[in-house]
Enzyme design. Structure first.
Site, PDB file in Angstrom:
ATOM      1  N   LYS A  35       0.842  -1.207   0.000  1.00 28.74           N
ATOM      2  CA  LYS A  35       0.000   0.000   0.000  1.00 28.74           C
ATOM      3  C   LYS A  35       0.881   1.263   0.000  1.00 28.74           C
ATOM      4  CE  LYS A  35      -0.236  -0.224   5.031  1.00 28.74           C
ATOM      5  NZ  LYS A  35      -0.952  -0.848   6.159  1.00 28.74           N
ATOM      6  N   TYR A 255      17.341  30.286   7.075  1.00 25.92           N
ATOM      7  CA  TYR A 255      16.165  30.933   7.653  1.00 25.92           C
ATOM      8  C   TYR A 255      16.287  31.053   9.170  1.00 25.92           C
ATOM      9  CZ  TYR A 255      13.811  30.318   3.187  1.00 25.92           C
ATOM     10  OH  TYR A 255      13.458  30.375   1.877  1.00 25.92           O
TER      11      TYR A 255
HETATM   12  C1  PLP Z   1      -0.155  -1.848   6.758  1.00 28.75           C
HETATM   13  C2  PLP Z   1      -0.704  -3.147   7.211  1.00 28.75           C
HETATM   14  C3  PLP Z   1       0.136  -4.251   7.431  1.00 28.75           C
HETATM   15  C4  PLP Z   1       1.653  -4.178   7.365  1.00 28.75           C
HETATM   16  O1  PLP Z   1       2.131  -3.588   8.540  1.00 28.75           O
HETATM   17  P1  PLP Z   1       3.699  -3.409   8.856  1.00 28.75           P
HETATM   18  O2  PLP Z   1       3.722  -3.011  10.269  1.00 28.75           O
HETATM   19  O3  PLP Z   1       4.208  -2.358   7.936  1.00 28.75           O
HETATM   20  O4  PLP Z   1       4.322  -4.735   8.603  1.00 28.75           O
HETATM   21  C5  PLP Z   1      -0.463  -5.459   7.745  1.00 28.75           C
HETATM   22  N1  PLP Z   1      -1.811  -5.561   7.866  1.00 28.75           N
HETATM   23  C6  PLP Z   1      -2.632  -4.515   7.692  1.00 28.75           C
HETATM   24  C7  PLP Z   1      -4.093  -4.693   7.849  1.00 28.75           C
HETATM   25  C8  PLP Z   1      -2.107  -3.275   7.368  1.00 28.75           C
HETATM   26  O5  PLP Z   1      -2.932  -2.228   7.202  1.00 28.75           O
END
Ligand code: PLP
Length: 362
Positions: A35, A255
């Site tokens: 994602k 800055y």
């Molecule tokens: C983002 C996500 C993961 C992965 O999590 P990490 O901590 O990055 O390994 C697994 N399951 C769900 C439902 C997620 O939203």
């Protein structure tokens, strides 16, 4: 020459990290979480390197489409399910699997006249209190989904940990117990473990693990780096020096004049700033690599530039390579200095940053 600010993505490191997941969870299938543009690494690139995963997981249909258009036919799970009726049709057309976490999604599925069935993961809220059916609502939701024509059997279970990164937090044990109770007697594949649980809670691996951060080499633990768990950082955020100058004692930089030279000194300006995703809150002293050597950032991070104290560096010159994070400078360390987590830095790389690829075999 153009502005040198770029993100170098190591496909070999991605494959290595996927192998690490398989070593740690040898009896589980792997749902690679890609994602948010593969945590900022480039979704198409990551999907190519992770094509050996048993499935991909994304937050929305657009991300699934990127993977399908790149030619991958691995199962793809929509972690938040669908948001409406039309999207349900599209999810089926694009051959996605759904998380069903709420009554409105369950009703959508019951009502739908899809010509194509889709795989479904029933999400159980075991104490995260974000998404999912409460344990008491699970048997009824299970029964209804089992009867729904749009659902391709077998139905499966999913839940998510709130505190798996804290290795002695009793919350994780409580969540595992709630999951066992809610799904008791129902024969189905189960998925619970994120990266932290893959590394720290072997009893939580079940049939499918869901690694995200660890695939990119980032540690899910606040006090560790990925390298300590034999994970390899995938991204190197790199740029170059675009100015080297002499500063007199008492002159200030940037800055707000936030840094004042304590003596006559050499200062470098590197072409990276918060407009590229470098954290604006990184304080003076945050390490940066110039020609592979650590030097401290000084003054305020600007949109396009940072200033560096080059007193420790021999004959610095315009064009010298600069690394903001990467295998030699853990993103975890930069995140800690800036008061955030590595995933925010990785996801926060902005659109103007040029992506390129290496493939280190190891
Ligand atoms: C983002 C996500 C993961 C992965 O999590 P990490 O901590 O990055 O390994 C697994 N399951 C769900 C439902 C997620 O939203």
């Amino acid at each position: 020459m153009s502005r040198a600010t770029g993100a170098l993505i190591d496909l070999g490191a991605l494959r290595h990290n996927l192998r690490r997941v398989r070593e740690l969870a040898p009896r589980s299938k792997v749902m690679a979480v890609v994602k948010a543009n593969a945590y900022g690494h480039g979704l198409a690139l990551a999907a190519q390197a992770l094509a050996g995963a048993d499935a991909f997981a994304v937050a929305g249909l657009e991300e699934a489409q990127v993977i399908r258009r790149a030619g991958h036919d691995n199962p793809i799970v929509l972690l938040e399910g669908v948001f409406g009726e039309q999207e349900l049709d599209e999810a089926a057309q694009w051959n996605c699997e759904l998380v069903v976490h709420d009554e409105y999604q369950l009703k959508l599925i019951e009502k739908s006249h899809l010509r194509k069935e889709l795989g479904v993961w029933l999400k159980v809220d075991t104490g995260m209190n974000r998404l999912g059916f409460s344990p008491s609502a699970v048997p009824d939701a299970w029964k209804r989904l089992s009867k729904a024509k749009a659902v391709k059997p077998p139905l499966r279970f999913m839940s998510h940990f709130a505190s798996a990164d804290e290795v002695s937090n009793p919350k994780t044990v409580a969540q595992l117990e709630a999951f066992a109770a809610a799904t008791k007697g129902l024969e189905a594949e189960r998925s619970f473990a994120n990266s932290a649980a893959i590394l720290a809670w072997p009893h939580s691996h079940f049939d499918w693990v869901r690694p995200g951060s660890m695939l990119y080499g980032a540690s899910p633990f606040a006090t560790r780096t990925g390298a300590e768990d034999d994970l390899r950082p995938v991204m190197t955020m790199e740029t170059a020096l675009i100015a080297v100058k002499k500063l007199r004692k008492g002159e200030s930089v940037g800055y707000g004049g936030a840094f004042v030279a304590p003596e006559d000194m050499t200062l470098g300006i590197a072409a990276i700033g918060y407009g590229d995703g470098y954290p604006r809150h990184a304080p003076s002293g945050t390490p940066v690599l110039v020609k592979g050597q650590r030097v401290p950032l000084v003054g305020r991070v600007a949109m396009d530039m940072i200033a560096l104290d080059l007193r420790g560096l021999r004959s610095p010159a315009v064009g010298d390579p600069v690394v903001a994070w990467g295998p030699e400078l853990p993103v975890e360390e930069i995140a800690r200095a800036a008061g955030t987590i590595p995933l925010e830095l990785l996801c926060g790389v902005t659109q103007r940053v040029k992506y390129s690829v290496v493939d280190t075999k190891k």
